[in-house]
Scaffold this motif. Structure first.
Motif, PDB file in Angstrom:
ATOM      1  N   ASP A 119       0.800  -1.229   0.000  1.00  0.00           N
ATOM      2  CA  ASP A 119       0.000   0.000   0.000  1.00  0.00           C
ATOM      3  C   ASP A 119       0.831   1.278   0.000  1.00  0.00           C
ATOM      4  OD1 ASP A 119      -2.541  -1.273   0.012  1.00  0.00           O
ATOM      5  OD2 ASP A 119      -2.289  -1.676   2.149  1.00  0.00           O
ATOM      6  N   LEU A 120       2.141   1.156   0.178  1.00  0.00           N
ATOM      7  CA  LEU A 120       3.034   2.322   0.197  1.00  0.00           C
ATOM      8  C   LEU A 120       4.177   2.084  -0.795  1.00  0.00           C
ATOM      9  CD1 LEU A 120       3.317   2.895   4.069  1.00  0.00           C
ATOM     10  CD2 LEU A 120       1.872   4.158   2.451  1.00  0.00           C
ATOM     11  N   PRO A 121       3.932   2.339  -2.069  1.00  0.00           N
ATOM     12  CA  PRO A 121       4.978   2.109  -3.068  1.00  0.00           C
ATOM     13  C   PRO A 121       6.296   2.774  -2.684  1.00  0.00           C
ATOM     14  CG  PRO A 121       2.923   2.690  -4.135  1.00  0.00           C
ATOM     15  CD  PRO A 121       2.723   2.898  -2.654  1.00  0.00           C
ATOM     16  N   GLU A 122       7.372   2.069  -2.922  1.00  0.00           N
ATOM     17  CA  GLU A 122       8.739   2.523  -2.650  1.00  0.00           C
ATOM     18  C   GLU A 122       9.103   2.527  -1.174  1.00  0.00           C
ATOM     19  OE1 GLU A 122       9.699   6.098  -4.800  1.00  0.00           O
ATOM     20  OE2 GLU A 122       8.552   5.436  -6.547  1.00  0.00           O
ATOM     21  N   CYS A 123       8.267   1.972  -0.325  1.00  0.00           N
ATOM     22  CA  CYS A 123       8.585   1.854   1.094  1.00  0.00           C
ATOM     23  C   CYS A 123       9.135   0.447   1.320  1.00  0.00           C
ATOM     24  CB  CYS A 123       7.339   2.102   1.948  1.00  0.00           C
ATOM     25  SG  CYS A 123       7.690   2.109   3.725  1.00  0.00           S
TER      26      CYS A 123
ATOM     27  N   ARG B 252       8.965  -0.979  10.367  1.00  0.00           N
ATOM     28  CA  ARG B 252       8.189  -0.041  11.185  1.00  0.00           C
ATOM     29  C   ARG B 252       8.733   1.373  11.041  1.00  0.00           C
ATOM     30  NH1 ARG B 252       8.733  -3.918  14.670  1.00  0.00           N
ATOM     31  NH2 ARG B 252       6.915  -5.236  14.871  1.00  0.00           N
ATOM     32  N   GLU B 253      10.051   1.497  11.139  1.00  0.00           N
ATOM     33  CA  GLU B 253      10.674   2.817  11.006  1.00  0.00           C
ATOM     34  C   GLU B 253      10.502   3.354   9.579  1.00  0.00           C
ATOM     35  OE1 GLU B 253      11.905   4.822  13.374  1.00  0.00           O
ATOM     36  OE2 GLU B 253      11.097   3.280  14.693  1.00  0.00           O
ATOM     37  N   ALA B 254      10.628   2.488   8.579  1.00  0.00           N
ATOM     38  CA  ALA B 254      10.481   2.918   7.183  1.00  0.00           C
ATOM     39  C   ALA B 254       9.065   3.427   6.919  1.00  0.00           C
ATOM     40  CB  ALA B 254      10.825   1.772   6.239  1.00  0.00           C
ATOM     41  N   ILE B 255       8.073   2.744   7.471  1.00  0.00           N
ATOM     42  CA  ILE B 255       6.683   3.170   7.285  1.00  0.00           C
ATOM     43  C   ILE B 255       6.465   4.535   7.927  1.00  0.00           C
ATOM     44  CG2 ILE B 255       4.285   2.695   7.950  1.00  0.00           C
ATOM     45  CD1 ILE B 255       4.987  -0.336   7.617  1.00  0.00           C
ATOM     46  N   ARG B 256       6.931   4.709   9.139  1.00  0.00           N
ATOM     47  CA  ARG B 256       6.783   6.003   9.823  1.00  0.00           C
ATOM     48  C   ARG B 256       7.468   7.117   9.041  1.00  0.00           C
ATOM     49  NH1 ARG B 256       8.148   3.059  15.307  1.00  0.00           N
ATOM     50  NH2 ARG B 256       6.072   2.339  15.853  1.00  0.00           N
ATOM     51  N   PHE B 257       8.686   6.863   8.587  1.00  0.00           N
ATOM     52  CA  PHE B 257       9.443   7.852   7.823  1.00  0.00           C
ATOM     53  C   PHE B 257       8.740   8.169   6.504  1.00  0.00           C
ATOM     54  CE2 PHE B 257      12.905   8.965   4.870  1.00  0.00           C
ATOM     55  CZ  PHE B 257      13.433  10.064   5.536  1.00  0.00           C
ATOM     56  N   HIS B 258       8.243   7.139   5.829  1.00  0.00           N
ATOM     57  CA  HIS B 258       7.544   7.313   4.555  1.00  0.00           C
ATOM     58  C   HIS B 258       6.297   8.178   4.731  1.00  0.00           C
ATOM     59  CE1 HIS B 258       6.865   5.973   0.387  1.00  0.00           C
ATOM     60  NE2 HIS B 258       5.585   5.993   0.696  1.00  0.00           N
ATOM     61  N   ILE B 259       5.514   7.882   5.749  1.00  0.00           N
ATOM     62  CA  ILE B 259       4.292   8.648   6.007  1.00  0.00           C
ATOM     63  C   ILE B 259       4.620  10.095   6.363  1.00  0.00           C
ATOM     64  CG2 ILE B 259       2.349   8.895   7.618  1.00  0.00           C
ATOM     65  CD1 ILE B 259       2.150   5.797   7.561  1.00  0.00           C
ATOM     66  N   GLU B 260       5.640  10.310   7.198  1.00  0.00           N
ATOM     67  CA  GLU B 260       6.059  11.671   7.527  1.00  0.00           C
ATOM     68  C   GLU B 260       6.453  12.428   6.268  1.00  0.00           C
ATOM     69  OE1 GLU B 260       9.198  11.488  10.405  1.00  0.00           O
ATOM     70  OE2 GLU B 260       7.903  10.572  11.928  1.00  0.00           O
ATOM     71  N   GLY B 261       7.152  11.763   5.344  1.00  0.00           N
ATOM     72  CA  GLY B 261       7.565  12.394   4.099  1.00  0.00           C
ATOM     73  C   GLY B 261       6.382  12.758   3.219  1.00  0.00           C
ATOM     74  N   LEU B 262       5.410  11.863   3.131  1.00  0.00           N
ATOM     75  CA  LEU B 262       4.210  12.156   2.349  1.00  0.00           C
ATOM     76  C   LEU B 262       3.506  13.391   2.910  1.00  0.00           C
ATOM     77  CD1 LEU B 262       2.748   8.564   1.828  1.00  0.00           C
ATOM     78  CD2 LEU B 262       3.760  10.029   0.074  1.00  0.00           C
ATOM     79  N   LYS B 263       3.341  13.423   4.222  1.00  0.00           N
ATOM     80  CA  LYS B 263       2.668  14.556   4.863  1.00  0.00           C
ATOM     81  C   LYS B 263       3.452  15.847   4.661  1.00  0.00           C
ATOM     82  CE  LYS B 263       0.228  11.955   8.444  1.00  0.00           C
ATOM     83  NZ  LYS B 263       0.142  11.678   9.889  1.00  0.00           N
ATOM     84  N   ALA B 264       4.769  15.782   4.793  1.00  0.00           N
ATOM     85  CA  ALA B 264       5.608  16.968   4.623  1.00  0.00           C
ATOM     86  C   ALA B 264       5.511  17.518   3.198  1.00  0.00           C
ATOM     87  CB  ALA B 264       7.058  16.644   4.962  1.00  0.00           C
ATOM     88  N   ASP B 265       5.305  16.616   2.233  1.00  0.00           N
ATOM     89  CA  ASP B 265       5.169  17.020   0.832  1.00  0.00           C
ATOM     90  C   ASP B 265       3.740  17.390   0.458  1.00  0.00           C
ATOM     91  OD1 ASP B 265       7.875  16.622   0.459  1.00  0.00           O
ATOM     92  OD2 ASP B 265       7.643  14.638  -0.459  1.00  0.00           O
ATOM     93  N   GLY B 266       2.835  17.341   1.442  1.00  0.00           N
ATOM     94  CA  GLY B 266       1.440  17.684   1.178  1.00  0.00           C
ATOM     95  C   GLY B 266       0.691  16.632   0.385  1.00  0.00           C
ATOM     96  N   LEU B 267       1.181  15.393   0.418  1.00  0.00           N
ATOM     97  CA  LEU B 267       0.540  14.295  -0.313  1.00  0.00           C
ATOM     98  C   LEU B 267      -0.354  13.471   0.606  1.00  0.00           C
ATOM     99  CD1 LEU B 267       3.686  13.178  -2.330  1.00  0.00           C
ATOM    100  CD2 LEU B 267       1.773  14.584  -3.142  1.00  0.00           C
ATOM    101  N   ALA B 268      -1.324  12.824   0.018  1.00  0.00           N
ATOM    102  CA  ALA B 268      -2.238  11.979   0.785  1.00  0.00           C
ATOM    103  C   ALA B 268      -1.518  10.714   1.248  1.00  0.00           C
ATOM    104  CB  ALA B 268      -3.436  11.602  -0.074  1.00  0.00           C
TER     105      ALA B 268
END
Length: 68
Positions: A20-24, A39-55
């Protein structure tokens, strides 16, 4: 949120990804290690999406085992 991950045996370690999280992705020497890294990669990936204003994609994948 709870995301399904796929863990695969590689040459000398394990690798994992989140459908559900391509490239994670993550890797580790053991299943436990790759789980912790994931676990850390998912958290980091989600933080990055939010920081970029992405869903942030909702978890939709389901994992199961089938006897063959």
């Amino acid at each position: 949120m709870r995301y399904a991950i796929v863990i695969e045996k590689a040459n000398g370690n394990y690798s994992a990804y989140v459908p559900d999280l391509p490239e994670c992705v993550a890797a580790g020497a053991t299943v436990e290690a790759v789980g912790a890294e994931m676990r850390e990669a998912i958290r980091f990936h989600i933080e990055g999406l939010k920081a970029d204003g992405l869903a942030v994609p909702s978890p939709t994948s389901i994992a199961d085992y089938i006897e063959a």
